[in-house]
Structure formats: structure tokens, C-alpha cells
Design a protein around this motif. Structure first.
Motif, PDB file in Angstrom:
ATOM      1  N   GLY A 106       9.412 -19.423   5.483  1.00 24.20           N
ATOM      2  CA  GLY A 106       8.903 -19.145   3.601  1.00 24.20           C
ATOM      3  C   GLY A 106       9.670 -17.592   4.279  1.00 24.20           C
ATOM      4  N   SER A 107       9.523 -17.330   2.709  1.00 21.82           N
ATOM      5  CA  SER A 107       9.455 -15.581   2.094  1.00 21.82           C
ATOM      6  C   SER A 107       8.049 -15.072   1.305  1.00 21.82           C
ATOM      7  CB  SER A 107      10.529 -16.066   0.842  1.00 21.82           C
ATOM      8  OG  SER A 107      10.151 -16.614   0.219  1.00 21.82           O
ATOM      9  N   PHE A 108       7.988 -13.654   1.694  1.00 21.80           N
ATOM     10  CA  PHE A 108       7.068 -13.042   1.147  1.00 21.80           C
ATOM     11  C   PHE A 108       7.880 -11.933  -0.349  1.00 21.80           C
ATOM     12  CE2 PHE A 108       5.501  -8.827   0.484  1.00 21.80           C
ATOM     13  CZ  PHE A 108       4.095  -9.439  -0.473  1.00 21.80           C
ATOM     14  N   LYS A 109       8.009 -11.770  -1.328  1.00 24.99           N
ATOM     15  CA  LYS A 109       7.659 -11.682  -2.664  1.00 24.99           C
ATOM     16  C   LYS A 109       6.941 -10.524  -2.975  1.00 24.99           C
ATOM     17  CE  LYS A 109      10.119 -15.887  -3.485  1.00 24.99           C
ATOM     18  NZ  LYS A 109      10.438 -17.270  -4.319  1.00 24.99           N
ATOM     19  N   PRO A 110       7.525  -9.409  -3.188  1.00 24.69           N
ATOM     20  CA  PRO A 110       6.730  -8.223  -3.823  1.00 24.69           C
ATOM     21  C   PRO A 110       7.210  -8.021  -5.091  1.00 24.69           C
ATOM     22  CG  PRO A 110       7.949  -7.652  -1.746  1.00 24.69           C
ATOM     23  CD  PRO A 110       8.576  -9.275  -1.475  1.00 24.69           C
ATOM     24  N   GLN A 111       6.093  -7.788  -6.078  1.00 25.97           N
ATOM     25  CA  GLN A 111       6.699  -7.449  -7.527  1.00 25.97           C
ATOM     26  C   GLN A 111       6.730  -5.873  -7.449  1.00 25.97           C
ATOM     27  OE1 GLN A 111       3.199  -8.840  -9.037  1.00 25.97           O
ATOM     28  NE2 GLN A 111       2.617 -10.105  -7.908  1.00 25.97           N
ATOM     29  N   ALA A 112       7.808  -5.574  -8.898  1.00 22.47           N
ATOM     30  CA  ALA A 112       7.755  -4.721  -9.192  1.00 22.47           C
ATOM     31  C   ALA A 112       6.850  -3.838 -10.092  1.00 22.47           C
ATOM     32  CB  ALA A 112       8.990  -4.064 -10.406  1.00 22.47           C
ATOM     33  N   THR A 113       5.948  -2.820  -8.889  1.00 19.50           N
ATOM     34  CA  THR A 113       4.292  -2.856  -9.459  1.00 19.50           C
ATOM     35  C   THR A 113       4.875  -1.640 -10.377  1.00 19.50           C
ATOM     36  OG1 THR A 113       3.775  -1.215  -7.159  1.00 19.50           O
ATOM     37  CG2 THR A 113       2.876  -3.769  -7.858  1.00 19.50           C
ATOM     38  N   GLY A 114       5.143  -0.233  -9.871  1.00 20.81           N
ATOM     39  CA  GLY A 114       5.163   0.537 -10.917  1.00 20.81           C
ATOM     40  C   GLY A 114       5.387   1.706  -9.588  1.00 20.81           C
ATOM     41  N   THR A 115       4.374   1.180  -8.649  1.00 22.56           N
ATOM     42  CA  THR A 115       2.434   2.849  -8.345  1.00 22.56           C
ATOM     43  C   THR A 115       3.778   3.586  -7.730  1.00 22.56           C
ATOM     44  OG1 THR A 115       1.668   0.498  -7.748  1.00 22.56           O
ATOM     45  CG2 THR A 115       1.571   2.363  -5.901  1.00 22.56           C
ATOM     46  N   PRO A 116       3.070   4.729  -8.577  1.00 22.31           N
ATOM     47  CA  PRO A 116       3.514   5.731  -7.282  1.00 22.31           C
ATOM     48  C   PRO A 116       4.155   5.841  -6.164  1.00 22.31           C
ATOM     49  CG  PRO A 116       2.326   6.960  -9.231  1.00 22.31           C
ATOM     50  CD  PRO A 116       2.093   5.272  -8.865  1.00 22.31           C
ATOM     51  N   ASN A 117       5.429   6.523  -5.652  1.00 17.64           N
ATOM     52  CA  ASN A 117       5.935   6.061  -3.884  1.00 17.64           C
ATOM     53  C   ASN A 117       7.267   7.637  -3.574  1.00 17.64           C
ATOM     54  OD1 ASN A 117       8.510   4.557  -3.329  1.00 17.64           O
ATOM     55  ND2 ASN A 117       6.749   3.488  -5.009  1.00 17.64           N
ATOM     56  N   PRO A 118       7.115   7.844  -2.722  1.00 20.04           N
ATOM     57  CA  PRO A 118       8.223   8.882  -2.727  1.00 20.04           C
ATOM     58  C   PRO A 118      10.215   8.135  -3.001  1.00 20.04           C
ATOM     59  CG  PRO A 118       6.824   9.794  -1.006  1.00 20.04           C
ATOM     60  CD  PRO A 118       6.861   8.506  -2.040  1.00 20.04           C
ATOM     61  N   TYR A 119       9.890   6.778  -2.209  1.00 21.35           N
ATOM     62  CA  TYR A 119      11.390   6.019  -2.597  1.00 21.35           C
ATOM     63  C   TYR A 119      11.100   4.799  -4.341  1.00 21.35           C
ATOM     64  CZ  TYR A 119      11.451   7.841   2.269  1.00 21.35           C
ATOM     65  OH  TYR A 119      10.353   8.593   3.169  1.00 21.35           O
ATOM     66  N   GLY A 120      10.481   5.422  -5.169  1.00 21.57           N
ATOM     67  CA  GLY A 120      11.056   4.696  -6.229  1.00 21.57           C
ATOM     68  C   GLY A 120      10.365   2.903  -5.964  1.00 21.57           C
ATOM     69  N   ILE A 121      11.688   2.374  -7.119  1.00 21.20           N
ATOM     70  CA  ILE A 121      11.401   1.322  -6.184  1.00 21.20           C
ATOM     71  C   ILE A 121      12.229   0.389  -5.174  1.00 21.20           C
ATOM     72  CG2 ILE A 121      14.076   0.379  -7.239  1.00 21.20           C
ATOM     73  CD1 ILE A 121      12.906  -1.638  -9.224  1.00 21.20           C
ATOM     74  N   VAL A 122      12.170   1.643  -4.085  1.00 17.73           N
ATOM     75  CA  VAL A 122      13.049   0.743  -2.730  1.00 17.73           C
ATOM     76  C   VAL A 122      11.691   0.721  -2.099  1.00 17.73           C
ATOM     77  CG1 VAL A 122      14.091   1.238  -1.065  1.00 17.73           C
ATOM     78  CG2 VAL A 122      14.940   1.782  -3.112  1.00 17.73           C
ATOM     79  N   GLY A 123      10.835   1.417  -2.978  1.00 16.25           N
ATOM     80  CA  GLY A 123       9.749   2.088  -1.784  1.00 16.25           C
ATOM     81  C   GLY A 123       8.864   0.183  -2.169  1.00 16.25           C
ATOM     82  N   THR A 124       8.552   0.392  -3.623  1.00 12.66           N
ATOM     83  CA  THR A 124       7.647  -1.113  -3.207  1.00 12.66           C
ATOM     84  C   THR A 124       8.858  -2.456  -3.448  1.00 12.66           C
ATOM     85  OG1 THR A 124       9.069  -1.806  -6.039  1.00 12.66           O
ATOM     86  CG2 THR A 124       7.544  -0.214  -5.478  1.00 12.66           C
ATOM     87  N   ALA A 125       9.537  -2.867  -3.267  1.00 12.27           N
ATOM     88  CA  ALA A 125      10.224  -3.483  -2.536  1.00 12.27           C
ATOM     89  C   ALA A 125      10.832  -4.240  -0.864  1.00 12.27           C
ATOM     90  CB  ALA A 125      12.573  -3.664  -2.824  1.00 12.27           C
ATOM     91  N   VAL A 126      10.078  -3.301   0.044  1.00 16.63           N
ATOM     92  CA  VAL A 126      10.143  -3.256   1.276  1.00 16.63           C
ATOM     93  C   VAL A 126       9.027  -3.425   1.903  1.00 16.63           C
ATOM     94  CG1 VAL A 126      12.500  -1.995   1.981  1.00 16.63           C
ATOM     95  CG2 VAL A 126      10.273  -0.692   1.577  1.00 16.63           C
ATOM     96  N   VAL A 127       8.465  -4.525   2.378  1.00 12.85           N
ATOM     97  CA  VAL A 127       7.035  -4.411   3.570  1.00 12.85           C
ATOM     98  C   VAL A 127       7.417  -3.681   4.822  1.00 12.85           C
ATOM     99  CG1 VAL A 127       6.163  -6.158   5.470  1.00 12.85           C
ATOM    100  CG2 VAL A 127       7.766  -7.313   2.954  1.00 12.85           C
ATOM    101  N   THR A 128       6.506  -3.383   5.139  1.00 10.85           N
ATOM    102  CA  THR A 128       5.763  -2.545   5.845  1.00 10.85           C
ATOM    103  C   THR A 128       4.713  -2.226   6.950  1.00 10.85           C
ATOM    104  OG1 THR A 128       4.983  -0.460   5.444  1.00 10.85           O
ATOM    105  CG2 THR A 128       7.497  -0.406   4.954  1.00 10.85           C
ATOM    106  N   GLY A 129       4.232  -3.331   6.741  1.00 10.65           N
ATOM    107  CA  GLY A 129       2.840  -3.947   7.310  1.00 10.65           C
ATOM    108  C   GLY A 129       1.868  -5.018   7.267  1.00 10.65           C
TER     109      GLY A 129
END
Length: 475
Positions: A224-247
Motif C-alpha cells: 500500500g501507500s502512506f499519504k502525508p497531508q499539507a499541514t502547514g506546520t513550520p519546518n526548515p524545508y516548507g512543503i517539502v518537509g511535510t511530504a517526506v517520511v523520515t521515521g
């Protein structure tokens, strides 16, 4: 490391194509300059107001700071009985890649090396039996800091409790293609679940027993797949940071799974131990992890009440604690019963009736009356029909003529007439003799009534007797 993850632009090209506004942000990140990366629009975080499953962006509480120079670029983390276990990733000096054990103040207690070189360890998980699992699954492209020599297989390393040497388990993706991944889950049956770093993370698992020290990699299966959402949470990489799974991590009791991006933690309820169904089809509760330098590691505390996180950076890194977001409970469908006031308790039944109650009672009585009338009419109709049916079934008897006078009665009547005539003659009353020498009664005597045949016979007999009497008187 910063340059490698800062080049996450290549992994998020799909996201950038779908959202043109982030192209500039992603391009800046690709050149490794997160300090000038475009921050998300603050209004984007307002989406949390419309999504009760998205919590507020509250900074984590610092538990301790990892300051030992051996422990840098932390990419995986678990909580232990006496502190923490962490791993670091893709060191240029492979001999420095180890499993580190820290106390509660983040001081280094001991470390365990790999029996052979680990390629790119990215996540750390713990099984129910306490076994530590290292996800040696990273594989950066040249855009993300890799050498360009993509790996044909990946590996997991297991370290049983009390052991000093990890055991390798080689795996491969089903199509033979290389992928970059940074998240590992171990379900209740000990099966590994790997989530790739793509904007829509692919989920892979092993459907056969996990081999150990194997030369031929065991094939993984896409689940299957996991789909992150565009939450708008502040992070150094903007929307890129909200889109990649890191853990990722499992709760100690196995009933919850959490998957993180650089900006948020997505928690799922695990039903009947099915972790894959939870993360691919479940509805997550999202806890923002705002403004972490390069958030990669996540774990549950030993009691499962909090998240622990760490950032991958070539300097001192703090372990932070977050409270998982809990959406407000939905309104209860059970009606609230208000306590009866003393005044209401003392009111009579009629006083307690509302206009609506009275209307319903009147309507009920009216309907009952109509029903009784209908029943009565039906009963009368049925009774009449039954009686007519009975009369029609019985043939009526003929009605006879009135009985004729008996002979004795006729004789008595004649005798009475003779007596009346004799009395009149004795008293010297005049007797009229009609034509033919027949005498008749006085004018007031009525003529014999016309009757039946018997009546006419009696009348003739009476006339004869009367003529005889008259004749004897004249002689």
C-alpha cells in the motif's frame, strides 16, 4: 546529514508539480540552504481549525542534549529501561556507524558496532521481546547527496537483548529498483514494515519468514501507500518537509503506530494487530513537530504516553518530548436528563401537561371514538345481514280464512230472534204483513247479515220458524 536531506527536492518533484507555489522553496532546499528556505504561509496552519484531527503547533519539551562527538547525525531512536538507544547514518567513516546507548541525561554509556559495514542506517525499532532492529535502508540519489551507485538490496540488523553483535537480514524490493527509505515498523508478529521517503510513501513488508545471514535477499511485497497531508506546520524545508517520511515507531502495547515527516507525527490505531491496514487506510491523529532542525527520529516513551524525537545534524542534538494530539470527543447522542425542580415535583398531573400533550390526548380520544363508531356500524350491518339470511332460509306458512260460526251459535241467534218476535206480539204491538201474506219484524230490526253459506241456511231456518209462529197466532 544536512546536504543529503536538504536535497530532498528530487524526492518531492511530484509534490512540486502538483503545487507550483512550492517550486521556489524546493529549489532553494535542493542547494542545501535551509536557512533561506521559504516558510509555509502562516494561514496554511489555519487548516487545523477545520480538521479536528490536526493538533496545535506546540514546541516539544527538551529532555536532554546529545553532546558526545561520537553521536552525531542521529536518525533513529528508541526508549530503553535506563535511557535511550540511537543510531547515526551514512558517515564517511563507516567504522563510526554504531548503535549507541545513552542514559537519561543523554550521556554515552556504551556502543555496539556492526560485524560488517552498514551502508546507510536510517531508523531504529524495538520488538516486543526487546530486540533492537536497525533499518539499513537509506539509498540517496545524486540529487540527495548519494554517490550515484544505487544499492541492489537493503538490510535489517537485529540485536537481541544482551547481545553484542548484530545479525544481518538482507532484503530486496520486488521490482529490483532502488529506493530511498527512512522508516521501519516491527509488528506484533515480528514482521518488518518499511515506508519509503517518497512524497507518497510506498509501504513494503515481508510475507515469508525473515532469513538471517542470507546471501540472497528475501523479496519484499508492496502492501500500500502512506499519504502525508499539507499541514502547514513550520519546518526548515516548507512543503517539502511535510511530504517526506523520515521515521516511524510502534507503541509498547502494539495498539498504535506513528509515522513522522520532518514536520508532523501521524498516529494510527492498530486493530487486531494489522499495522499495514492502519497506516494505509486509517484516519490519523496529527501532532505537529514544529521547527525541528531536521526531524528524523521518533519513538514512544516506555509508558506510551509521549513521543520522543531527535534531529539528524552534525552537531549536538536534543531529544524532545511531545504530547500526542487527542481530538475533542464528538458530542454525545444521549439526551441530557435535567433534575426535576421541587416546584415541578409538587405540580399535579394536569398542571404538568403542556399544550402539545393536551392536543395529543384529545386527538387520541377522538380517534378512539371514531374507531368505536366504525366497529358499531359494522356490527349492526353484519347482524342485519345474518337475520335476512336466516329468514330467507325458512319458507313462510299460508294464512287461513277466518273461522265460520258454529251451528250452535247460529241456532242460539235464531232462538233469540223468535223470542223477540213473540214478546212484541203479546204486548199488542202491530205486526206488518208484507206482500205474499208474510209478516216481518219491526222496522228497527236489522236484516240478517250476508254471510257464508252456513249463515244463509240459518237465516232461512229462522224465517221458517217465524212464519209458523205467525200462522198459529192468526188461527
Amino acid at each position: 546529514m544536512l546536504q543529503r536531506v536538504g536535497g530532498a527536492f528530487g524526492a518531492s518533484v511530484v509534490s512540486a508539480l502538483m503545487v507550483p507555489a512550492v517550486v521556489l522553496s524546493a529549489a532553494v532546499v535542493a542547494f542545501g540552504s535551509p536557512a533561506v528556505a521559504k516558510e509555509p504561509n502562516p494561514s496554511a496552519s489555519a487548516s487545523g481549525a477545520a480538521n479536528p484531527n490536526l493538533g496545535p503547533a506546540i514546541s516539544g519539551t527538551e529532555m536532554c542534549t546529545i553532546s558526545d562527538p561520537q553521536v552525531t547525525e542521529v536518525s533513529g531512536l528508541v526508549a530503553t529501561a535506563d535511557g535511550y538507544a540511537v543510531i547515526n547514518d551514512s558517515n564517511s567513516d563507516r567504522s563510526r556507524e554504531k548503535i549507541f546507548f545513552l542514559d537519561e541525561q543523554c550521556r554515552l554509556i556504551r556502543s555496539v558496532g556492526y560485524p560488517s559495514s552498514a551502508f546507510d542506517p536510517e531508523d531504529l525499532a524495538v520488538a516486543k521481546d526487546g530486540t533492537l532492529w536497525v533499518a539499513d535502508v537509506g539509498d540517496n540519489t545524486t540529487l540527495t547527496g548519494g554517490s550515484g551507485n544505487r544499492r541492489s538490496s537493503i538490510a535489517l540488523w537485529s540485536l537481541a537483548p544482551g547481545a553484542n553483535t548484530p545479525v544481518i537480514h538482507r532484503l530486496a524490493y520486488p521490482d529490483g529498483r532502488a529506493r530511498d527509505a527512512e522508516a521501519l515498523l516491527i509488528d506484533g508478529e515480528g514482521r518488518p514494515i518499511i515506508i519509503t521517503k517518497d512524497p507518497i510513501g510506498e509501504v513494503y513488508t515481508l510475507t515469508q519468514p525473515l532469513p538471517a545471514n542470507n546471501a540472497n535477499p528475501a523479496p519484499l511485497t508492496r502492501a500500500g501507500s502512506f499519504k502525508p497531508q499539507a499541514t502547514g506546520t513550520p519546518n526548515p524545508y516548507g512543503i517539502v518537509g511535510t511530504a517526506v517520511v523520515t521515521g516511524a515507531a510502534m507503541s509498547p502495547d502494539g495498539t498504535r503506530a506513528v509515522v513522522r515527516t520532518m514536520s508532523d507525527a501521524y498516529e494510527f490505531d492498530v486493530i487486531d494487530g494489522d499495522v499495514i491496514a492502519a497506516i494505509t487506510t486509517g484516519t490519523p491523529r496529527i501532532t505537529p513537530l514544529p521547527s525541528e532542525p531536521q526531524g528524523e527520529a521518533i519513538a514512544f516513551t516506555r509508558d506510551g504516553a509521549y513521543y520522543l524525537t531527535a534531529s539528524d545534524q552534525p552537531k549536538a542534538s536534543s531529544i524532545l518530548r511531545y504530547t500526542p494530539h487527542q481530538p475533542p470527543a464528538p458530542p454525545s447522542a444521549t439526551p441530557v436528563v435535567q433534575a426535576e425542580t421541587p416546584k415541578a415535583a409538587n405540580r399535579s398531573f394536569l398542571d404538568s401537561l403542556s399544550l402539545q400533550d393536551i392536543t395529543r390526548i384529545v386527538m387520541g380520544i377522538g380517534l378512539l371514538g371514531v374507531l368505536m363508531i366504525v366497529i358499531g356500524v359494522v356490527a349492526v350491518i353484519r347482524s342485519r345481514r345474518r337475520r335476512r339470511a336466516l329468514l330467507a332460509a325458512v319458507e313462510p306458512e299460508p294464512i287461513e280464512d277466518a273461522p265460520t260460526p258454529l251451528p250452535a251459535m247460529a241456532a242460539a241467534m235464531a232462538s233469540a230472534s223468535v223470542s223477540a218476535a213473540g214478546t212484541s206480539s203479546t204486548d199488542g204491538g202491530a205486526t206488518q204483513t208484507g206482500p205474499g201474506g208474510n209478516s216481518s219484524k219491526e222496522a228497527g230490526t236489522p236484516p240478517p247479515a250476508k254471510g257464508s253459506k252456513k249463515a244463509r241456511t240459518s237465516s232461512s231456518t229462522s224465517s221458517a220458524s217465524l212464519d209458523d209462529d205467525t200462522a198459529s197466532t192468526e188461527s
